[in-house]
Every structure is written in structure tokens, then in C-alpha cells.
Design a protein around this motif. Structure first.
Motif, PDB file in Angstrom:
ATOM      1  N   LEU A  23       1.393   9.236  14.437  1.00 36.98           N
ATOM      2  CA  LEU A  23       0.224   9.371  15.120  1.00 36.98           C
ATOM      3  C   LEU A  23      -0.549  10.607  14.811  1.00 36.98           C
ATOM      4  CD1 LEU A  23       1.560   7.923  18.510  1.00 36.98           C
ATOM      5  CD2 LEU A  23       0.393   6.398  16.798  1.00 36.98           C
ATOM      6  N   ILE A  24      -1.900  10.575  14.917  1.00 35.27           N
ATOM      7  CA  ILE A  24      -2.576  11.706  14.876  1.00 35.27           C
ATOM      8  C   ILE A  24      -4.052  11.734  15.537  1.00 35.27           C
ATOM      9  CG2 ILE A  24      -4.121  10.858  12.877  1.00 35.27           C
ATOM     10  CD1 ILE A  24      -3.430  13.711  11.453  1.00 35.27           C
ATOM     11  N   GLY A  25      -4.675  12.923  16.146  1.00 35.24           N
ATOM     12  CA  GLY A  25      -5.909  12.704  16.796  1.00 35.24           C
ATOM     13  C   GLY A  25      -5.424  12.197  18.018  1.00 35.24           C
ATOM     14  N   ASP A  26      -6.684  11.221  18.622  1.00 34.51           N
ATOM     15  CA  ASP A  26      -6.549  10.758  19.986  1.00 34.51           C
ATOM     16  C   ASP A  26      -5.496   9.870  19.995  1.00 34.51           C
ATOM     17  OD1 ASP A  26      -9.024  12.190  20.479  1.00 34.51           O
ATOM     18  OD2 ASP A  26     -10.265  10.587  20.938  1.00 34.51           O
ATOM     19  N   ASN A  67       0.587  -1.156  -0.064  1.00 34.22           N
ATOM     20  CA  ASN A  67       0.062   0.136  -0.148  1.00 34.22           C
ATOM     21  C   ASN A  67       0.822   1.074  -0.052  1.00 34.22           C
ATOM     22  OD1 ASN A  67      -2.537  -1.520  -0.021  1.00 34.22           O
ATOM     23  ND2 ASN A  67      -2.857  -0.837   2.039  1.00 34.22           N
ATOM     24  N   GLU A  68       0.174   2.451  -0.356  1.00 31.38           N
ATOM     25  CA  GLU A  68       1.178   3.460  -0.542  1.00 31.38           C
ATOM     26  C   GLU A  68       1.021   4.182   0.787  1.00 31.38           C
ATOM     27  OE1 GLU A  68       1.505   7.816  -2.870  1.00 31.38           O
ATOM     28  OE2 GLU A  68       0.124   6.493  -3.570  1.00 31.38           O
ATOM     29  N   ILE A  69      -0.408   4.411   1.359  1.00 25.84           N
ATOM     30  CA  ILE A  69      -0.785   5.234   2.661  1.00 25.84           C
ATOM     31  C   ILE A  69      -1.716   4.209   3.533  1.00 25.84           C
ATOM     32  CG2 ILE A  69      -1.604   7.018   3.885  1.00 25.84           C
ATOM     33  CD1 ILE A  69      -0.632   8.876   1.741  1.00 25.84           C
ATOM     34  N   SER A  70      -1.547   3.665   4.440  1.00 28.23           N
ATOM     35  CA  SER A  70      -2.558   3.076   5.218  1.00 28.23           C
ATOM     36  C   SER A  70      -2.982   3.861   6.569  1.00 28.23           C
ATOM     37  CB  SER A  70      -2.024   1.654   5.779  1.00 28.23           C
ATOM     38  OG  SER A  70      -1.602   0.935   4.487  1.00 28.23           O
ATOM     39  N   ILE A  71      -4.266   4.072   6.625  1.00 30.04           N
ATOM     40  CA  ILE A  71      -4.599   4.719   7.893  1.00 30.04           C
ATOM     41  C   ILE A  71      -5.221   3.508   8.982  1.00 30.04           C
ATOM     42  CG2 ILE A  71      -6.046   6.462   8.747  1.00 30.04           C
ATOM     43  CD1 ILE A  71      -5.906   8.019   6.080  1.00 30.04           C
ATOM     44  N   LEU A  72      -4.905   3.725  10.008  1.00 29.76           N
ATOM     45  CA  LEU A  72      -5.453   2.654  11.097  1.00 29.76           C
ATOM     46  C   LEU A  72      -6.696   3.394  11.599  1.00 29.76           C
ATOM     47  CD1 LEU A  72      -2.563   1.116  12.521  1.00 29.76           C
ATOM     48  CD2 LEU A  72      -4.001   0.189  10.950  1.00 29.76           C
ATOM     49  N   GLY A  73      -7.855   3.061  11.185  1.00 30.11           N
ATOM     50  CA  GLY A  73      -9.093   3.656  12.218  1.00 30.11           C
ATOM     51  C   GLY A  73      -9.944   4.443  11.285  1.00 30.11           C
ATOM     52  N   SER A  82      -2.526  10.212  19.368  1.00 29.38           N
ATOM     53  CA  SER A  82      -1.239  10.952  19.972  1.00 29.38           C
ATOM     54  C   SER A  82      -1.722  12.019  21.227  1.00 29.38           C
ATOM     55  CB  SER A  82      -0.592  11.889  18.946  1.00 29.38           C
ATOM     56  OG  SER A  82      -1.520  12.749  18.221  1.00 29.38           O
ATOM     57  N   HIS A  83      -3.026  12.226  21.382  1.00 25.53           N
ATOM     58  CA  HIS A  83      -3.619  13.633  22.230  1.00 25.53           C
ATOM     59  C   HIS A  83      -4.829  13.275  22.674  1.00 25.53           C
ATOM     60  CE1 HIS A  83      -5.208  15.586  18.783  1.00 25.53           C
ATOM     61  NE2 HIS A  83      -3.961  15.496  18.205  1.00 25.53           N
ATOM     62  N   ALA A  84      -5.204  12.072  23.274  1.00 23.03           N
ATOM     63  CA  ALA A  84      -6.729  11.929  23.798  1.00 23.03           C
ATOM     64  C   ALA A  84      -6.865  12.789  24.786  1.00 23.03           C
ATOM     65  CB  ALA A  84      -6.932  10.617  24.113  1.00 23.03           C
ATOM     66  N   MET A  85      -7.963  13.626  24.980  1.00 24.44           N
ATOM     67  CA  MET A  85      -8.373  14.645  25.963  1.00 24.44           C
ATOM     68  C   MET A  85      -9.852  14.374  26.323  1.00 24.44           C
ATOM     69  SD  MET A  85      -8.735  18.071  23.569  1.00 24.44           S
ATOM     70  CE  MET A  85      -7.329  17.591  22.473  1.00 24.44           C
ATOM     71  N   VAL A  86     -10.130  14.494  27.600  1.00 27.15           N
ATOM     72  CA  VAL A  86     -11.466  14.808  28.205  1.00 27.15           C
ATOM     73  C   VAL A  86     -12.115  15.694  27.471  1.00 27.15           C
ATOM     74  CG1 VAL A  86     -10.667  13.960  30.444  1.00 27.15           C
ATOM     75  CG2 VAL A  86     -10.789  16.215  30.006  1.00 27.15           C
ATOM     76  N   PRO A  87     -13.581  15.477  27.509  1.00 29.25           N
ATOM     77  CA  PRO A  87     -14.734  16.348  26.521  1.00 29.25           C
ATOM     78  C   PRO A  87     -14.854  17.582  26.958  1.00 29.25           C
ATOM     79  CG  PRO A  87     -15.717  14.471  27.722  1.00 29.25           C
ATOM     80  CD  PRO A  87     -14.321  14.457  28.119  1.00 29.25           C
ATOM     81  N   GLY A 119      -1.613   6.410  12.221  1.00 32.21           N
ATOM     82  CA  GLY A 119      -2.469   5.666  13.374  1.00 32.21           C
ATOM     83  C   GLY A 119      -3.468   7.018  13.678  1.00 32.21           C
ATOM     84  N   ALA A 120      -4.611   6.752  13.323  1.00 35.04           N
ATOM     85  CA  ALA A 120      -5.831   7.416  13.670  1.00 35.04           C
ATOM     86  C   ALA A 120      -6.758   6.774  14.460  1.00 35.04           C
ATOM     87  CB  ALA A 120      -6.402   8.153  12.485  1.00 35.04           C
ATOM     88  N   ASP A 121      -6.337   5.834  15.046  1.00 36.40           N
ATOM     89  CA  ASP A 121      -7.128   4.755  15.878  1.00 36.40           C
ATOM     90  C   ASP A 121      -7.332   4.819  17.531  1.00 36.40           C
ATOM     91  OD1 ASP A 121      -4.311   4.205  15.719  1.00 36.40           O
ATOM     92  OD2 ASP A 121      -4.639   2.171  15.893  1.00 36.40           O
ATOM     93  N   GLY A 122      -7.341   6.180  17.722  1.00 36.38           N
ATOM     94  CA  GLY A 122      -7.993   6.492  18.981  1.00 36.38           C
ATOM     95  C   GLY A 122      -7.196   6.270  20.228  1.00 36.38           C
ATOM     96  N   ALA A 123      -7.541   6.660  21.341  1.00 38.78           N
ATOM     97  CA  ALA A 123      -6.769   6.634  22.713  1.00 38.78           C
ATOM     98  C   ALA A 123      -6.062   5.137  22.853  1.00 38.78           C
ATOM     99  CB  ALA A 123      -7.695   6.884  23.899  1.00 38.78           C
ATOM    100  N   TYR A 124      -6.515   3.949  22.358  1.00 36.67           N
ATOM    101  CA  TYR A 124      -5.930   2.702  22.461  1.00 36.67           C
ATOM    102  C   TYR A 124      -5.237   2.383  21.294  1.00 36.67           C
ATOM    103  CZ  TYR A 124      -8.957   3.262  26.461  1.00 36.67           C
ATOM    104  OH  TYR A 124      -9.896   3.745  27.522  1.00 36.67           O
ATOM    105  N   SER A 125      -4.680   3.274  20.563  1.00 34.27           N
ATOM    106  CA  SER A 125      -3.875   2.966  19.207  1.00 34.27           C
ATOM    107  C   SER A 125      -3.066   1.874  19.312  1.00 34.27           C
ATOM    108  CB  SER A 125      -3.341   4.483  18.991  1.00 34.27           C
ATOM    109  OG  SER A 125      -2.460   4.169  17.873  1.00 34.27           O
TER     110      SER A 125
END
Length: 450
Positions: A297-300, A4-10, A302-307, A159-165
Motif C-alpha cells: 500500500l502506498i499514498g492515501d 503482469n510483472e507489476i500492477s498498480i491499482l489507481g 496507507s495514510h490518507a490525511m486531512v488537507p 495499491g495506490a488507489d486512495g482512501a477506499y483502497s
């Protein structure tokens, strides 16, 4: 081995949005998601049902790829907080100027629209793919698909696969990877206020409703079907009102009749929902670096936060916007440079918004019901009206601008110190409208100069 060229998890909100950005750049993009494709079912994502609050940063990211007009009909504007006291009386606190709003939107419905758009663009969607292992050095991804095992090679892994990446788990095995997670003492549970018998909203639809009770709170956000999605935030244990002490129908009714009586009267299915819906935890995650080789790593992840600042999704969308801007500047082959610049730019800002989210929890569950807090907001609003360029409230900087979060945080701390002095006057309640507002601005400018 497949390549694959680019694989996104999540395939959550961030992963699906990012895939659209990258596909529009002409790249070969595949998404791998451990859950099954739920677009044609009533499947509910367990534990992640808090309604989202779209604000300026999120809208900007959607607008850049032409999705703003498609999403807008799914969202309901909320122009401020409507605070409910224990007697059912409400107070409205505007978020900003008259036309400034954050927008309530269902996470599930929003996610399905973004996945549909990704599919239309030509992104390859792979559902039911649980990522078991990532060999970052070799660019290898290992999956379980049903009863089968598969693996592939990818030039770029995101990795855009959230807090438990899964990708972050692989990075944590490397040397000199810093990682910190913190579960707060509170959890949350989703409940519902349905539409009235006449099919109308049971409360003001253009506000975020909040029942602050010191150590716990209830919030409610409007939906297009005239219902409200409510979220109950309680400590897990250790206090008089906590999840641990609600064991039966009598317990839950007692809590609601005592502390949220006006909401209770609008919730015919409270007991059933309370005991059927999961109780979920809230986590804050910080880590560094976000990059290893050609993995990011991107989004949660790398930086999951409370809402409690309503910025988790907006921050993740801004990640996509900024990453795309760097690709625009450096091209679609300079991944090492792009990823290095991305983490250098974003880390201070994501640290700042994570901290603000933690601090805002204290404000939401208690301070918003304090008359002094309401007065403080009035004074700040007047300062902003009189000196719009010199005094911009922290909430406005975070929610209604694209100012870097770190700058907003630093400016907010300056303002907080000035306002603490203003509010310390014993006669502030009587004399707030007679204050020398110009002097307050001068003091802030002098503090900045130091």
C-alpha cells in the motif's frame, strides 16, 4: 491467465507518478483504474477538487524523473497566507523566507499530465477496470470491465488507489491487520472566484487566501486562468453555521454576507455553484502493516490525511521517491526486502504528518486571526533569522526541507513548549523585539539535552 510483472491499482497522482518511476527502471508496469480515461473531456472528479499545494518534497520527486520543468508552468507560487478578517481587512503571513513558496496547481490538470507521461514511457493504462477482489497470496486481481469480468496474475501488486483502497480491503481480511479511520466533523465544498471583467486576478495571486472564522473557514488558491479555486470548510451539523442549516439561496447568501463579505462580492455564481457542487467528507486513515507477500500500500491507501498541512500529495510523492531509492539500492527483484524496509522507514513519518495535519486545522480556522498568533510567528521568524541552524520553524521543516516528518514533529513540540513560555509573559506584546533571543536558543538546547 494473463500475467503482469507489476500492477498498480489507481491512476491518481501517486499511482501515475509511481508508474513512471518503475517504468524508467525498465520494469513492465500496468495501471488499473476504475474511472474512465478523462483526458479528452471536461469530466470533473467528484469530491476531490481541492487545489493541490506542491512544496519541496513534491518538487524533489518530480525533479528526480525530469518532470519539474514540465509541471512548473502549471503552478502558481504562493509566498504566504493572506488572512481576511470579517471587515475585509487582510494580513499577510509569509510561509518562510522571501523566496520560499508553495505552489497552487489544479489536481485534474496535474493528473492528466502525469498520465500522459506514464503513457509516453510505455506504462500500460487500463481504464474502466473496477477491482472487485484481490487474492494476495496467489497474486490474483479480479476486475469488472463494463459488463465483463476478468482476472490476471501479477508478480507485484501496489495499491495506490486512495482512501477506499481495494487492496487495503483485501489486507483487512487477514489476521493481525490494524486499521483506524476517522472522519472529522467538517466537510468541504468547492466554489470559484472568477477572473475580473478585465481578465485579471480579483485578489493577490501569490498568496493562499484564508478566511478563518473559528469553527469554520474559507480558503482560496490561484489558477493560471486568473480565477481562484475556493474551498468552504464547514461542520456537517450541530453548529449555527453548518452544511445542515444551508437549505436555500437565502441561507447561503446570509452566511457569506455575514462571514465572508469581501469574498461574496467576488462570487457572482455562488448560489449555483453551492447547490450544484458536491459536499465531501474528510477522512484520516492509519493502518499497518502496509505489506503482505508482494503487495504494498502506498499514498492515501496507507495514510490518507486531512488537507490542512498541504502535505497529502507531497507525502505520497515522497513515498515514490523513497521507494525508488530503495529499488536503486537493492535492485528490481528484491521486492520482499524493499517493501519491508519501505514500511519501516515511512510509517513513523506518515503517522507524524497525519497528526500535524489534524492539529493544523485548529490553527488555520481560528488561530491565524489571533494577534498573539501573528506575534508568535514574528518571534519565530526573528529566531530563525538570527539562528538559522538552531531554530527552524516547524512549517519550514515540513514544507521547505526533506527532514523526516517524525523528526520535524518532535522538534516542533520542543519549540512549541519553549514558545508557550515566551508568550506567557504579560508584557510580550510591548517587549517582543527586546527579548533575549540567545537565551531562548539556550533553553531549547538545554531541553533537548534532557
Amino acid at each position: 491467465m494473463e500475467k503482469n510483472e507489476i500492477s498498480i491499482l489507481g491512476a491518481g497522482l501517486i499511482g501515475s507518478l509511481l508508474s513512471i518511476y518503475l517504468k524508467k527502471r525498465g520494469l513492465d508496469v500496468s495501471i488499473f483504474e476504475k474511472r474512465l480515461d478523462n483526458r479528452n473531456s471536461q469530466y470533473k472528479e467528484e469530491g476531490r477538487s481541492i487545489n493541490m499545494a506542491l512544496s519541496d518534497r513534491g518538487w524533489r520527486a518530480l525533479e528526480k524523473i525530469g518532470l519539474k520543468d514540465k509541471i512548473m508552468p502549471l503552478a502558481i507560487p504562493m509566498y504566504g497566507r493572506r488572512v481576511h478578517d470579517e471587515h475585509g481587512k487582510t494580513t499577510f503571513i509569509p510561509y518562510g523566507k522571501d523566496d520560499q513558496a508553495i505552489y497552487s496547481i489544479s489536481r485534474g490538470r496535474f493528473n492528466r499530465v502525469l498520465i500522459d507521461e506514464a503513457e509516453k514511457e510505455g506504462v500500460k493504462l487500463n481504464f474502466g477496470h473496477r477491482c472487485d477482489h484481490v487474492n494476495i497470496g496467489k497474486g490474483e486481481l479480479h476486475f469488472t470491465v463494463g459488463e465483463e469480468r476478468s482476472q490476471l496474475h501479477s508478480n507485484v501488486i501496489i495499491g495506490a488507489d486512495g482512501a477506499y483502497s481495494s487492496l487495503r480491503m483485501a489486507m483487512q481480511k487477514q489476521a493481525r491487520f490494524n486499521y483506524k479511520q476517522e472522519y472529522i466533523s467538517h466537510g468541504y465544498k468547492e466554489l470559484t472566484i472568477p477572473a475580473t471583467a478585465e481578465g485579471e486576478f480579483a485578489m493577490d495571486p501569490n498568496a493562499l487566501h484564508i478566511w478563518p472564522r473559528g469553527k469554520f473557514m474559507l480558503i482560496a488558491l490561484p489558477n493560471p486562468d486568473k480565477s481562484f479555486t475556493c474551498t468552504l470548510f464547514l461542520p456537517f451539523e450541530g453548529t449555527k453555521v453548518c452544511f445542515d442549516k444551508i437549505n436555500d439561496e437565502v441561507d447561503i447568501k446570509s452566511v457569506f454576507k455575514t462571514h465572508f463579505d469581501d469574498a461574496y462580492k467576488l462570487m457572482p455564481n455562488l448560489t449555483e455553484q453551492y447547490f450544484n457542487n458536491p459536499t465531501s467528507a474528510l477522512i484520516n486513515i492509519e493502518c499497518f502493516p502496509w505489506v503482505q507477500d508482494r503487495a504494498l500500500l502506498i499514498g492515501d491507501a496507507s495514510h490518507a490525511m486531512v488537507p490542512f498541512y498541504g502535505q497529502g500529495m507531497n507525502c505520497g510523492f515522497e513515498d515514490c521517491f523513497i521507494l525508488d531509492s530503495l529499488i536503486d539500492k537493492f535492485g528490481t527483484t528484491a521486492w520482499d526486502l524493499i517493501f519491508a524496509k519501505f514500511q519501516k522507514m515511512r510509517k513513523p513519518d506518515t503517522d507524524a504528518i497525519c497528526q500535524l495535519a489534524m492539529e493544523n486545522f485548529v490553527e488555520m480556522r481560528g488561530a491565524v486571526s489571533d494577534p498573539k498568533f501573528l506575534l508568535r510567528k514574528k518571534i519565530e521568524a526573528k529566531l530563525h533569522a538570527l539562528y538559522p541552524n538552531d531554530w527552524v520553524p516547524l512549517y519550514t521543516m515540513v514544507t521547505f526541507s526533506d527532514m523526516p516528518y517524525s523528526e520535524a514533529y518532535a522538534q516542533g513540540k520542543l519549540q512549541e513548549a519553549i514558545m508557550d513560555k515566551v508568550m506567557s509573559s504579560p508584557l510580550i506584546t510591548q517587549n517582543w523585539d527586546k527579548l533575549d533571543y540567545g537565551d531562548i536558543i539556550d533553553k531549547m538546547e538545554a531541553t533537548k539535552a534532557v
